[in-house]
Design a protein around this motif. Structure first.
Motif, PDB file in Angstrom:
ATOM      1  N   SER A 122       0.804  -1.204   0.000  1.00 46.00           N
ATOM      2  CA  SER A 122       0.000   0.000   0.000  1.00 46.00           C
ATOM      3  C   SER A 122       0.848   1.269   0.000  1.00 46.00           C
ATOM      4  CB  SER A 122      -0.950  -0.007   1.187  1.00 46.00           C
ATOM      5  OG  SER A 122      -0.204  -0.089   2.372  1.00 46.00           O
ATOM      6  N   THR A 123       1.969   1.261   0.693  1.00 43.61           N
ATOM      7  CA  THR A 123       2.794   2.480   0.715  1.00 43.61           C
ATOM      8  C   THR A 123       3.390   2.760  -0.653  1.00 43.61           C
ATOM      9  OG1 THR A 123       4.506   1.074   1.636  1.00 43.61           O
ATOM     10  CG2 THR A 123       3.439   2.639   3.140  1.00 43.61           C
ATOM     11  N   GLU A 124       3.841   1.715  -1.262  1.00 46.11           N
ATOM     12  CA  GLU A 124       4.394   1.870  -2.614  1.00 46.11           C
ATOM     13  C   GLU A 124       3.317   2.441  -3.535  1.00 46.11           C
ATOM     14  OE1 GLU A 124       6.470  -1.397  -4.809  1.00 46.11           O
ATOM     15  OE2 GLU A 124       6.583  -2.191  -2.743  1.00 46.11           O
ATOM     16  N   PHE A 125       2.167   1.842  -3.389  1.00 48.69           N
ATOM     17  CA  PHE A 125       1.064   2.202  -4.266  1.00 48.69           C
ATOM     18  C   PHE A 125       0.667   3.671  -4.081  1.00 48.69           C
ATOM     19  CE2 PHE A 125      -3.674   2.424  -4.574  1.00 48.69           C
ATOM     20  CZ  PHE A 125      -3.715   2.519  -5.941  1.00 48.69           C
ATOM     21  N   LEU A 126       0.570   4.093  -2.837  1.00 44.77           N
ATOM     22  CA  LEU A 126       0.142   5.456  -2.568  1.00 44.77           C
ATOM     23  C   LEU A 126       1.096   6.473  -3.165  1.00 44.77           C
ATOM     24  CD1 LEU A 126      -1.185   5.202   1.090  1.00 44.77           C
ATOM     25  CD2 LEU A 126      -2.496   5.679  -0.978  1.00 44.77           C
ATOM     26  N   ALA A 127       2.363   6.089  -3.242  1.00 46.85           N
ATOM     27  CA  ALA A 127       3.342   7.033  -3.766  1.00 46.85           C
ATOM     28  C   ALA A 127       3.425   6.996  -5.287  1.00 46.85           C
ATOM     29  CB  ALA A 127       4.708   6.730  -3.156  1.00 46.85           C
ATOM     30  N   SER A 128       2.894   5.945  -5.852  1.00 45.17           N
ATOM     31  CA  SER A 128       3.105   5.771  -7.289  1.00 45.17           C
ATOM     32  C   SER A 128       2.290   6.750  -8.121  1.00 45.17           C
ATOM     33  CB  SER A 128       2.724   4.342  -7.683  1.00 45.17           C
ATOM     34  OG  SER A 128       1.317   4.234  -7.606  1.00 45.17           O
ATOM     35  N   SER A 129       2.752   6.942  -9.335  1.00 41.90           N
ATOM     36  CA  SER A 129       2.026   7.852 -10.224  1.00 41.90           C
ATOM     37  C   SER A 129       0.708   7.213 -10.669  1.00 41.90           C
ATOM     38  CB  SER A 129       2.887   8.193 -11.433  1.00 41.90           C
ATOM     39  OG  SER A 129       3.172   7.017 -12.150  1.00 41.90           O
ATOM     40  N   GLN A 130       0.678   5.872 -10.605  1.00 39.00           N
ATOM     41  CA  GLN A 130      -0.565   5.193 -10.972  1.00 39.00           C
ATOM     42  C   GLN A 130      -1.691   5.584 -10.020  1.00 39.00           C
ATOM     43  OE1 GLN A 130       0.064   1.011 -11.133  1.00 39.00           O
ATOM     44  NE2 GLN A 130       0.744   1.117 -13.258  1.00 39.00           N
ATOM     45  N   TYR A 131      -1.344   5.644  -8.754  1.00 33.23           N
ATOM     46  CA  TYR A 131      -2.334   6.030  -7.764  1.00 33.23           C
ATOM     47  C   TYR A 131      -2.837   7.450  -8.039  1.00 33.23           C
ATOM     48  CZ  TYR A 131      -4.408   7.370  -3.328  1.00 33.23           C
ATOM     49  OH  TYR A 131      -5.274   7.825  -2.375  1.00 33.23           O
ATOM     50  N   PHE A 132      -1.877   8.304  -8.334  1.00 26.57           N
ATOM     51  CA  PHE A 132      -2.237   9.692  -8.618  1.00 26.57           C
ATOM     52  C   PHE A 132      -3.200   9.769  -9.798  1.00 26.57           C
ATOM     53  CE2 PHE A 132      -1.376  13.398 -11.314  1.00 26.57           C
ATOM     54  CZ  PHE A 132      -1.870  14.379 -10.482  1.00 26.57           C
ATOM     55  N   ILE A 133      -2.839   9.038 -10.841  1.00 25.20           N
ATOM     56  CA  ILE A 133      -3.681   9.110 -12.045  1.00 25.20           C
ATOM     57  C   ILE A 133      -5.061   8.538 -11.765  1.00 25.20           C
ATOM     58  CG2 ILE A 133      -3.978   8.130 -14.364  1.00 25.20           C
ATOM     59  CD1 ILE A 133      -1.223   8.882 -14.961  1.00 25.20           C
ATOM     60  N   LEU A 134      -5.090   7.432 -11.039  1.00 22.35           N
ATOM     61  CA  LEU A 134      -6.373   6.813 -10.747  1.00 22.35           C
ATOM     62  C   LEU A 134      -7.245   7.731  -9.890  1.00 22.35           C
ATOM     63  CD1 LEU A 134      -7.809   4.080 -11.208  1.00 22.35           C
ATOM     64  CD2 LEU A 134      -7.121   3.481  -8.888  1.00 22.35           C
TER      65      LEU A 134
END
Lengths: 261, 317
Positions: free
Chosen positions: B16-28
């Motif tokens: 989850s931490t990786e995900f929250l920082a990722s640009s994918q999360y931002f875009i989603l």
């Protein structure tokens, strides 16, 4: 009782109704007769609360008409219009259901359904309940609309109900005319409805009316029982027709035979 | 889906931490999600408005553009694009977009005000006068829009065209938070008129006989509809077709009962709009098709098919 006291109606500067007074009694069938343009429809529209611009007083069971809320009014009177066409195709059952709009919150869904089916049964249209309204004949449509009026007045409060009919038998064959008028008459007696109807057929009026109003150029020239009203000299002066009036051989009411002018 | 691949599998695989920082999360979360929500809101708002206005006019061809809302919004938007370019040539894109939205909303309000009050005589709204006033206002505002379009430069012309074809491209959470409550409350309020609209189908006088305060309903429908449409146009430009066709789609399938029609138009409109917007994003990715083009392109033939089918059935009956 609806008490009409000296009402005047003017539309766009023209006097349509002049100084008319009379009563509509519960349990009685009141018929208004007059030539085209005599003000019959305007009178009906004014009494039923649609036309709000008039001088004089109209009291519905002692309550001034203009003080009555549109929803309260809808619970106490129904109007059978002469012309009627729903904007979209609609089932007979759904159309009759709309009559209950003003009393919706007062009835349970089960009661509601019973009332609709009962009204359709009363007018002999129960087996058509799932048909589309616009596929019915003129006479059948009128009976469905009458069922709609009946459910609209089915609120079980203790107020007197009134039924307004605008030429209920116009463009309806004679068999269906009798059917419709007998239904109304029966309801009028059994449920104590006050009925106010515009008629053109003198003999139907003579057979069904308890009280006849004769209208000419916006004035109420004569009113009384069919026996008093249907006399050759009165009919000549109000409607401009020559006639012979005899007692109906079976029913005893006046029977009018019209003659060429 | 879309120009940037957000891969569901790789999303699942990440902590989850990786995900929250990722640009994918931002875009989603910040680009895709607000866009989907806004598309849904707009579709629902436009469709239920179409249904309500068709009911009020007792005219199956009515839609918000008929009463001048759309063209009024168009005029003000065009005006803002062209005039702002002259007055404030150095403004930011965000500022420009916000101004266009604001102007479009003001435009729809002004035109509906004009149409509504022109058609109000002696306390009654004359539906015929209203239609004609709507047509006149549309003609007038279109002509003035024409003048501004004629005066506009290349870039402005592109902006105008883009805007008039509609897009959810710039959707942000801010937009959702502004538009959402207005559209949702509007939908809720319009839906409360469903019984009255059913009665108005029988004619205005008949509705009054049944106890419906017709004038109040008309005023309510007009004001709420123009509010919804004004907000929709302001947020995403002009998206035609939905308001006209979705209610008919429901009518053809389930009949004209407004108790059902209003709710299901809103729902169907939302689904239709989200799906069409998905298509608009992906069909020529990485570029995007304007949603206004696609909604008509997809919906048009489908509706024609439905129409032909129902006609055939009627012949058979």
């Amino acid at each position: 009782m609806i008490t009409v006291q000296k009402i005047n109606v003017a539309i766009a500067g023209h006097e349509i109704i002049r100084d008319i007074s009379f009563d509509i009694l519960p349990g009685r069938f009141t018929v208004v007769i007059g030539v085209n343009g005599a003000g019959k429809s305007t009178l009906l529209n004014t009494l039923s609360g649609r036309n709000k611009r008039f001088d004089g007083r109209i009291l519905w069971d002692k309550l001034p008409l203009h003080q009555m809320d549109i929803k309260i009014l809808a619970r106490r009177r129904a109007v059978l219009s002469q012309q009627f066409s729903p904007g979209f195709p609609m089932k007979v059952y759904d159309l009759v259901e709309m009559g209950m709009m003003a009393i919706n919150e007062k009835v349970s869904p089960g009661d509601k359904k019973n009332k609709i089916l009962q009204a359709l049964n009363e007018v002999g249209m129960l087996r058509y309940k799932d048909r589309m309204f616009d596929t019915l004949s003129g006479g059948e449509q009128k009976r469905v609309l009458l069922a709609k009026c009946f459910v609209q007045l089915s609120d079980s409060d203790h107020h007197i109900k009134y039924l307004f009919l605008d030429e209920p038998t116009a463009s309806i064959d004679i068999h269906h005319s009798y059917k419709i008028l007998q239904l109304v008459k029966e309801k009028c007696h059994r449920e104590n409805y006050g009925v106010f109807a515009i008629f053109h057929d003198l003999n139907l009026a003579a057979q069904f009316a308890d009280q006849v109003l004769l209208l000419k150029s916006g004035e109420l020239v004569y009113s009384g029982s069919p026996d008093q009203m249907f006399q050759p000299d009165i009919l000549q002066s109000v409607l401009g027709i020559n006639s012979i009036v005899q007692p109906h051989p079976i029913l005893g009411c006046p029977h009018i035979t019209t003659l060429p002018l | 889906m879309g120009a940037f691949q957000v891969d569901l599998k790789s999303l699942m695989g990440q902590s989850s931490t990786e995900f929250l920082a990722s640009s994918q999360y931002f875009i989603l979360m910040d680009i895709r999600l607000p866009r989907i929500v806004l598309a849904g809101l707009t579709g629902a708002g436009l469709a239920i408005t179409g249904a309500a206005i068709q009911g009020m006019f007792r005219n199956p061809l009515a839609d918000p553009s008929l009463i001048g809302v759309t063209s009024g919004a168009m005029l003000f938007a065009v005006m803002s694009i062209v005039l702002m370019g002259v007055i404030l040539p150095s403004m930011t894109a965000f500022f420009q977009q916000s101004m266009v939205a604001l102007f479009a909303f003001a435009g729809s309000m002004v035109s509906i005000y004009l149409v509504y009050f022109l058609s109000k005589k002696a306390g009654r709204t004359h539906i015929m006068t209203m239609l004609l006033a709507g047509i006149a206002i549309t003609a007038l505002t279109s002509a003035i829009s024409g003048i501004f379009i004629y005066l506009s430069d290349e870039q402005q012309l592109r902006d105008i065209t883009f805007w008039s074809l509609g897009s959810f491209g710039g959707a942000t959470w801010t937009q959702v938070f502004i538009a959402g409550p207005i559209i949702l409350i509007g939908i809720y309020k319009l839906n409360t008129y469903c019984h009255s609209l059913n009665a108005i189908m029988l004619g205005e006088h008949e509705a009054e006989y049944l106890g419906v305060a017709v004038e109040k309903v008309k005023t309510g429908v007009i004001l709420i509809s123009s509010l919804i449409v004004g907000v929709c146009i302001a947020m995403s430009g002009i998206i035609g077709f939905v308001g006209l066709v979705i209610p008919h789609f429901i009518r053809l399938i389930k009949g004209a009962d407004y108790r059902f029609l209003m709710k299901s138009s809103a729902l169907t409109g939302a689904i239709f709009m989200i799906l069409t917007d998905d298509l608009a994003r992906t069909i020529i990715a990485p570029a995007e098709l304007p949603i206004g083009i696609l909604s008509a392109l997809v919906g048009g033939p489908f509706f024609l098919w439905l129409l032909m089918r129902s006609q055939k059935e009627q012949w058979l009956l």
